[in-house]
Scaffold this motif. Structure first.
Motif, PDB file in Angstrom:
ATOM      1  N   GLY A  33       0.817  -1.212   0.000  1.00  0.00           N
ATOM      2  CA  GLY A  33       0.000   0.000   0.000  1.00  0.00           C
ATOM      3  C   GLY A  33       0.850   1.260   0.000  1.00  0.00           C
ATOM      4  O   GLY A  33       0.558   2.227  -0.699  1.00  0.00           O
ATOM      5  N   GLY A  34       1.939   1.258   0.780  1.00  0.00           N
ATOM      6  CA  GLY A  34       2.842   2.408   0.804  1.00  0.00           C
ATOM      7  C   GLY A  34       3.542   2.608  -0.533  1.00  0.00           C
ATOM      8  O   GLY A  34       3.750   3.741  -0.971  1.00  0.00           O
ATOM      9  N   ALA A  35       3.894   1.509  -1.179  1.00  0.00           N
ATOM     10  CA  ALA A  35       4.550   1.610  -2.480  1.00  0.00           C
ATOM     11  C   ALA A  35       3.602   2.180  -3.528  1.00  0.00           C
ATOM     12  O   ALA A  35       4.001   3.017  -4.350  1.00  0.00           O
ATOM     13  CB  ALA A  35       5.054   0.236  -2.917  1.00  0.00           C
ATOM     14  N   VAL A  36       2.363   1.752  -3.500  1.00  0.00           N
ATOM     15  CA  VAL A  36       1.374   2.259  -4.463  1.00  0.00           C
ATOM     16  C   VAL A  36       1.133   3.750  -4.218  1.00  0.00           C
ATOM     17  O   VAL A  36       1.064   4.543  -5.164  1.00  0.00           O
ATOM     18  CB  VAL A  36       0.060   1.454  -4.379  1.00  0.00           C
ATOM     19  N   LYS A  37       1.029   4.149  -2.942  1.00  0.00           N
ATOM     20  CA  LYS A  37       0.819   5.559  -2.615  1.00  0.00           C
ATOM     21  C   LYS A  37       2.012   6.401  -3.058  1.00  0.00           C
ATOM     22  O   LYS A  37       1.857   7.475  -3.638  1.00  0.00           O
ATOM     23  CB  LYS A  37       0.595   5.728  -1.118  1.00  0.00           C
ATOM     24  N   GLY A  38       3.228   5.911  -2.818  1.00  0.00           N
ATOM     25  CA  GLY A  38       4.419   6.623  -3.258  1.00  0.00           C
ATOM     26  C   GLY A  38       4.489   6.746  -4.771  1.00  0.00           C
ATOM     27  O   GLY A  38       4.905   7.775  -5.307  1.00  0.00           O
ATOM     28  N   PHE A  39       4.095   5.693  -5.469  1.00  0.00           N
ATOM     29  CA  PHE A  39       4.091   5.716  -6.922  1.00  0.00           C
ATOM     30  C   PHE A  39       3.106   6.757  -7.443  1.00  0.00           C
ATOM     31  O   PHE A  39       3.423   7.533  -8.341  1.00  0.00           O
ATOM     32  CB  PHE A  39       3.730   4.326  -7.461  1.00  0.00           C
ATOM     33  N   LYS A  40       1.903   6.798  -6.851  1.00  0.00           N
ATOM     34  CA  LYS A  40       0.901   7.775  -7.282  1.00  0.00           C
ATOM     35  C   LYS A  40       1.371   9.199  -7.006  1.00  0.00           C
ATOM     36  O   LYS A  40       1.174  10.093  -7.832  1.00  0.00           O
ATOM     37  CB  LYS A  40      -0.428   7.517  -6.569  1.00  0.00           C
TER      38      LYS A  40
END
Length: 82
Positions: A33-40
């Protein structure tokens, strides 16, 4: 080869929980979830910063000034040994 029933998926889920444990699965979920948020956030920041220099470059070309180098870019020359 049909689709799997709910019992097949429950057995697979039970095996995954036994192998990895619930704590590790929770950590994997939060990391993902943190990786997806950082990517966005990175995509959003990239789009905003890409839009800003384009408008200043066209303004500089209309005035006849040379564009100023981006302050965040580091220009490095490589020297060959020889």
């Amino acid at each position: 080869m049909g689709s799997f029933s709910i019992w097949h998926w429950l057995i697979v889920l039970a095996i995954v929980v036994l192998v990895f444990g619930t704590k590790k699965l929770k950590n994997i979920g939060s990391d993902l979830g943190g990786a997806v948020k950082g990517f966005k956030d990175g995509i959003k920041d990239g789009n905003e910063s890409a839009a800003a220099p384009a408008s200043t470059t066209t303004a500089q070309q209309q005035v006849g000034q040379t564009p100023v180098a981006d302050k965040t870019t580091i220009d490095v020359e490589a020297k060959n040994k020889g």
